[in-house]
Motif scaffolding. Structure first.
Motif, PDB file in Angstrom:
ATOM      1  N   UNK A   1       0.842  -1.197   0.000  1.00 60.79           N
ATOM      2  CA  UNK A   1       0.000   0.000   0.000  1.00 60.79           C
ATOM      3  C   UNK A   1       0.874   1.243   0.000  1.00 60.79           C
ATOM      4  N   UNK A   2       0.352   2.316  -0.585  1.00 65.29           N
ATOM      5  CA  UNK A   2       1.007   3.623  -0.597  1.00 65.29           C
ATOM      6  C   UNK A   2       0.027   4.654  -0.059  1.00 65.29           C
ATOM      7  N   UNK A   3       0.519   5.560   0.801  1.00 63.83           N
ATOM      8  CA  UNK A   3      -0.330   6.615   1.353  1.00 63.83           C
ATOM      9  C   UNK A   3       0.416   7.940   1.293  1.00 63.83           C
ATOM     10  N   UNK A   4      -0.233   8.967   0.754  1.00 66.35           N
ATOM     11  CA  UNK A   4       0.298  10.331   0.752  1.00 66.35           C
ATOM     12  C   UNK A   4      -0.653  11.207   1.547  1.00 66.35           C
ATOM     13  N   UNK A   5      -0.134  11.862   2.600  1.00 65.14           N
ATOM     14  CA  UNK A   5      -0.985  12.655   3.493  1.00 65.14           C
ATOM     15  C   UNK A   5      -0.767  14.151   3.368  1.00 65.14           C
ATOM     16  N   UNK A   6       0.118  14.569   2.483  1.00 70.76           N
ATOM     17  CA  UNK A   6       0.334  15.996   2.235  1.00 70.76           C
ATOM     18  C   UNK A   6       0.000  16.245   0.770  1.00 70.76           C
TER      19      UNK A   6
END
Length: 217
Positions: free
Chosen positions: A153-158
């Motif tokens: 999984x990949x997550x970008x929070x900005x």
């Protein structure tokens, strides 16, 4: 966490923390004093203090802040200032490659390769049975038991604070669009070539984008 409208005196920020529970505050103003910023005391006696060191921000809170989140969660967290994910016209092609940006690793990359090339994670936490490894601009999810192997999984929070209509202008109509019963966020969901699942997580009230995640179907 997002910071905006910053001046020499202070800035506004939004903070969202989620595990099995959710804590959220919007449009909080903090006055700067060197590398420390402090919010005004609100009606519950809640004060948030932000201490910055390098690219990290540590949050401390007073007991009154529990009025916003209860006993099972807290705003007291460490945040890493990351490179903003820009969602442009090439984004739909990138996700077909299992990527969220051109300069980051794709789904399926061996996590050991990432560590060898960019170093150890800034932060490690558990989410939905995966071990999430934060590396500045992106968080990589791997198997929680082996703590190694391919990125799942990949997550970008900005991210750019896009609206649902702006996302649809790039990605087309989603397969589903609804408020999540699990965490209360507004979700746009896409299936990518019957291979990947893509989620845009948004504030339920402002409908502005907070994070993007990509995983295998």
């Amino acid at each position: 966490m997002s910071i905006y409208d910053e001046t020499d005196e202070g800035f506004y920020f939004n903070i969202n923390v989620s595990t099995t529970h959710v804590a959220s505050l919007e449009e909080v103003y903090a006055i700067k004093d060197g590398n420390v910023a402090r919010s005004a005391e609100d009606e519950y006696g809640c004060i948030l203090q932000l201490h910055r060191e390098g690219n990290r921000i540590e949050i401390e809170q007073t007991s009154g802040c529990s009025a916003w989140h209860g006993a099972a969660i807290s705003f007291e967290s460490n945040f890493v200032i990351t490179e903003k994910l820009t969602i442009g016209t090439d984004f739909s092609e990138l996700v077909k490659q299992g990527k969220l940006s051109q300069n980051t690793y794709a789904l399926g990359t061996d996590y050991g390769t990432i560590v060898q090339e960019v170093g150890e994670a800034n932060k490690v936490y558990m989410n939905a049975g995966a071990s999430m490894r934060m590396h500045d601009s992106l968080t990589y999810g791997i198997d929680a038991i082996s703590e190694s192997g391919p990125v799942l999984a990949l997550v970008a929070s900005n991210t750019d604070p896009l609206t649902p209509d702006e996302i649809k202008s790039i990605m087309g109509e989603p397969e589903s669009e609804e408020i999540s019963e699990f965490d209360g966020f507004y979700i746009l969901y896409y299936s990518i070539d019957d291979t990947y699942k893509l989620f845009f997580r948004m504030d339920a009230e402002t409908k502005q984008l907070l994070s993007v995640s990509l995983g295998n179907l």
